[in-house]
Design a protein around this motif. Structure first.
Motif, mmCIF file in Angstrom:
data_model
loop_
_atom_site.group_PDB
_atom_site.id
_atom_site.type_symbol
_atom_site.label_atom_id
_atom_site.label_comp_id
_atom_site.label_asym_id
_atom_site.label_seq_id
_atom_site.Cartn_x
_atom_site.Cartn_y
_atom_site.Cartn_z
ATOM 1 N N ALA A 286 -8.122 7.706 3.114
ATOM 2 C CA ALA A 286 -7.964 8.083 4.522
ATOM 3 C C ALA A 286 -6.648 7.551 5.084
ATOM 4 C CB ALA A 286 -9.144 7.560 5.341
ATOM 5 N N PHE A 287 -6.234 6.365 4.640
ATOM 6 C CA PHE A 287 -4.917 5.854 5.022
ATOM 7 C C PHE A 287 -3.818 6.754 4.474
ATOM 8 C CE2 PHE A 287 -4.302 1.293 6.601
ATOM 9 C CZ PHE A 287 -5.398 1.366 7.453
ATOM 10 N N ALA A 288 -3.980 7.192 3.221
ATOM 11 C CA ALA A 288 -2.986 8.078 2.618
ATOM 12 C C ALA A 288 -2.876 9.377 3.409
ATOM 13 C CB ALA A 288 -3.343 8.370 1.161
ATOM 14 N N ASP A 289 -4.006 9.857 3.905
ATOM 15 C CA ASP A 289 -3.995 11.076 4.708
ATOM 16 C C ASP A 289 -3.233 10.887 6.021
ATOM 17 O OD1 ASP A 289 -5.530 12.269 2.766
ATOM 18 O OD2 ASP A 289 -7.426 12.015 3.830
ATOM 19 N N GLN A 290 -3.078 9.633 6.440
ATOM 20 C CA GLN A 290 -2.309 9.339 7.661
ATOM 21 C C GLN A 290 -0.854 8.991 7.346
ATOM 22 O OE1 GLN A 290 -4.127 10.047 10.384
ATOM 23 N NE2 GLN A 290 -5.666 10.417 8.781
ATOM 24 N N GLY A 291 -0.449 9.193 6.087
ATOM 25 C CA GLY A 291 0.948 9.012 5.723
ATOM 26 C C GLY A 291 1.280 7.742 4.979
ATOM 27 N N ALA A 292 0.267 6.913 4.653
ATOM 28 C CA ALA A 292 0.535 5.706 3.867
ATOM 29 C C ALA A 292 0.843 6.073 2.425
ATOM 30 C CB ALA A 292 -0.670 4.768 3.911
ATOM 31 N N ASN A 293 1.648 5.238 1.776
ATOM 32 C CA ASN A 293 1.908 5.379 0.351
ATOM 33 C C ASN A 293 0.985 4.417 -0.382
ATOM 34 O OD1 ASN A 293 4.206 7.184 0.674
ATOM 35 N ND2 ASN A 293 5.305 5.397 1.465
ATOM 36 N N GLU B 133 -12.651 10.039 12.088
ATOM 37 C CA GLU B 133 -12.436 11.470 11.866
ATOM 38 C C GLU B 133 -11.709 11.711 10.550
ATOM 39 O OE1 GLU B 133 -12.443 15.493 12.137
ATOM 40 O OE2 GLU B 133 -13.576 14.070 13.368
ATOM 41 N N ALA B 134 -10.720 10.867 10.261
ATOM 42 C CA ALA B 134 -9.979 11.015 8.999
ATOM 43 C C ALA B 134 -10.897 10.822 7.797
ATOM 44 C CB ALA B 134 -8.837 10.005 8.948
ATOM 45 N N GLY B 135 -11.910 9.985 7.958
ATOM 46 C CA GLY B 135 -12.832 9.726 6.857
ATOM 47 C C GLY B 135 -13.853 10.822 6.636
ATOM 48 N N SER B 136 -13.952 11.767 7.573
ATOM 49 C CA SER B 136 -14.986 12.802 7.471
ATOM 50 C C SER B 136 -14.818 13.668 6.223
ATOM 51 C CB SER B 136 -14.986 13.669 8.730
ATOM 52 O OG SER B 136 -13.751 14.372 8.871
ATOM 53 N N THR B 137 -13.579 13.825 5.768
ATOM 54 C CA THR B 137 -13.334 14.591 4.540
ATOM 55 C C THR B 137 -14.097 13.988 3.375
ATOM 56 O OG1 THR B 137 -11.128 15.273 5.255
ATOM 57 C CG2 THR B 137 -11.556 15.294 2.888
ATOM 58 N N TYR B 138 -14.140 12.685 3.319
ATOM 59 C CA TYR B 138 -14.761 11.995 2.194
ATOM 60 C C TYR B 138 -16.272 11.943 2.342
ATOM 61 C CZ TYR B 138 -9.911 11.324 1.570
ATOM 62 O OH TYR B 138 -8.569 11.596 1.432
ATOM 63 N N VAL B 139 -16.750 12.054 3.580
ATOM 64 C CA VAL B 139 -18.184 12.228 3.795
ATOM 65 C C VAL B 139 -18.611 13.584 3.248
ATOM 66 C CG1 VAL B 139 -20.014 12.430 5.519
ATOM 67 C CG2 VAL B 139 -18.209 10.710 5.807
ATOM 68 N N ASP B 140 -17.814 14.610 3.516
ATOM 69 C CA ASP B 140 -18.114 15.947 2.997
ATOM 70 C C ASP B 140 -18.110 15.952 1.475
ATOM 71 O OD1 ASP B 140 -18.228 16.825 5.607
ATOM 72 O OD2 ASP B 140 -16.205 17.677 5.615
ATOM 73 N N GLN B 141 -17.149 15.273 0.872
ATOM 74 C CA GLN B 141 -17.085 15.203 -0.585
ATOM 75 C C GLN B 141 -18.312 14.501 -1.150
ATOM 76 O OE1 GLN B 141 -13.361 13.430 -1.804
ATOM 77 N NE2 GLN B 141 -12.123 15.092 -0.941
ATOM 78 N N TRP B 142 -18.717 13.431 -0.468
ATOM 79 C CA TRP B 142 -19.915 12.704 -0.922
ATOM 80 C C TRP B 142 -21.151 13.604 -0.855
ATOM 81 C CZ3 TRP B 142 -24.198 11.858 2.158
ATOM 82 C CH2 TRP B 142 -25.232 11.133 1.540
ATOM 83 N N GLN B 143 -21.273 14.394 0.207
ATOM 84 C CA GLN B 143 -22.430 15.271 0.335
ATOM 85 C C GLN B 143 -22.498 16.259 -0.824
ATOM 86 O OE1 GLN B 143 -22.319 16.988 4.278
ATOM 87 N NE2 GLN B 143 -23.281 15.192 5.205
ATOM 88 N N GLN B 144 -21.347 16.736 -1.274
ATOM 89 C CA GLN B 144 -21.329 17.645 -2.419
ATOM 90 C C GLN B 144 -21.739 16.921 -3.693
ATOM 91 O OE1 GLN B 144 -20.837 21.083 -2.504
ATOM 92 N NE2 GLN B 144 -21.688 20.655 -4.520
#
Length: 347
Positions: free
Chosen positions: A176-183, A300-311
């Motif tokens: 989620a940090f990477a999604d906000q531009g962290a390396n 909100e940024a972490g919601s992508t990974y919640v969706d992945q977990w649900q799958q």
């Protein structure tokens, strides 16, 4: 199937009542006999012995003597140990149900997270069946406590400040940090001090009590409390064959001791985390508490990974959406309990 010849197994094999006299179980733990989790494991073992008046005891094998963390699930299920610690991140498919406690949702309170996770693991039939199919029984849960971030030469006051920073991250929190531009830089938490000192990284995600343990206060300039979430999918599991072979009374002792872990570890983490934050303030390190609006951006940024977990959960036959709803309800329930009554150790 490889199995230690514990007192319990010997009694079952001989068809005697010896197990009623004393049962010794082997416990595998990949970590060392020090730190908050070790304290919680020792408490659990002592509590089992206390409840059983010495009839049920553990022989704890520390430091990966029986198996490393990445082999814990098979080590327990196959009987290399009767019980032990499983860390779900090493088994994203097999431990999908338990992995809900690792998700970057609004769940920063260690005690609340442990209580919600513990109740979910005990009460949800889908999780219970999934574990039984793997010859496992859930006993009790731990947590690393909430994810925060320490930095050298940088300060994270807002989500926008994350962009461009070189960060050692943790699981979905790092992503989620990477999604906000962290390396993101792949690095052990134990190497983060050297990484920040050398400039290889600017910041490291971690936990407050880790700061003094790893001497980060010598190197960081700022520490941001994210109020975001925690890594909470690690706990005590038992070989189901061995568990089923115990008496009902022995099973009750184990479960009661497991239920007591959140109160004990919650108090340990509360004391150690508070002391670490105060130590940083006393040493002039800038301690930032991320504003509510900024925290919501991370959730909100972490919601992508919640969706992945649900799958992932769906792939192993678990209804992730329903499970998440149940988990969120439990988090709300125990959050309200803290607001109304305080923590158990303060009542």
């Amino acid at each position: 199937m490889t199995k230690f010849l514990t007192t319990a197994a010997l009694a079952l094999a001989l068809g005697t009542g010896a197990a009623a006299a004393q049962t010794t179980l082997f416990f595998g733990e990949a970590g060392p006999n020090r730190g908050a989790r070790a304290d919680a494991i020792n408490f659990f073992a002592d509590e089992v012995e206390r409840l059983s008046k010495g009839d049920l005891t553990f022989d704890i094998q520390w430091g990966g003597a029986l198996f490393k963390a990445e082999a814990a699930k098979s080590g327990i299920a196959d009987g290399v140990a009767d019980a032990g610690t499983i860390i779900a991140v090493y088994f994203p498919q097999e431990m999908a149900g338990y992995g809900i406690a690792d998700l970057p949702i609004n769940n920063p309170d260690p005690w609340v997270g442990m209580k919600a996770t513990d109740e979910l693991m005990r009460s949800n039939e889908q999780i219970q069946q999934n574990l039984a199919d793997q010859n496992l029984v859930y006993i009790g849960t731990f947590t690393t406590s909430q994810i925060n971030v320490g930095c050298k030469g940088a300060t994270i006051d807002s989500v926008d400040d994350i962009a461009g920073l070189k960060v050692r991250g943790v699981g979905a929190y790092g992503q989620a940090f990477a999604d906000q531009g962290a390396n993101l830089v792949s690095m052990s938490i134990y190497d983060a001090y050297q990484g920040m000192d050398s400039g290889l990284i600017d910041c490291s995600q971690g936990y407050s009590y880790v700061v003094p343990a790893l001497q980060w206060q010598e190197i960081i300039d700022s520490y941001t409390i994210l109020n975001w979430g925690q890594v909470g999918a690690l706990g005590v599991f038992m070989n189901k064959d061995v568990f089923d072979g115990l008496s009902e009374e022995e099973q009750t002792w184990l479960m009661e001791a497991g239920r007591a872990i959140p109160d004990e570890l919650g108090e340990i983490l509360s004391v150690e985390n508070d002391a670490a934050v105060q130590m940083m303030r006393d040493q002039g390190i800038e301690v930032v508490e991320l504003p509510e609006a900024e925290r919501e951006k991370l959730v909100e940024a972490g919601s992508t990974y919640v969706d992945q977990w649900q799958q992932t959960a769906a792939n192993v036959g678990i209804d992730g959406e329903t499970l998440m709803s149940e988990y969120q309800s439990l988090i709300d329930q125990y959050t309200q309990e803290v607001e109304d009554q305080g923590y158990p150790w303060t009542r």
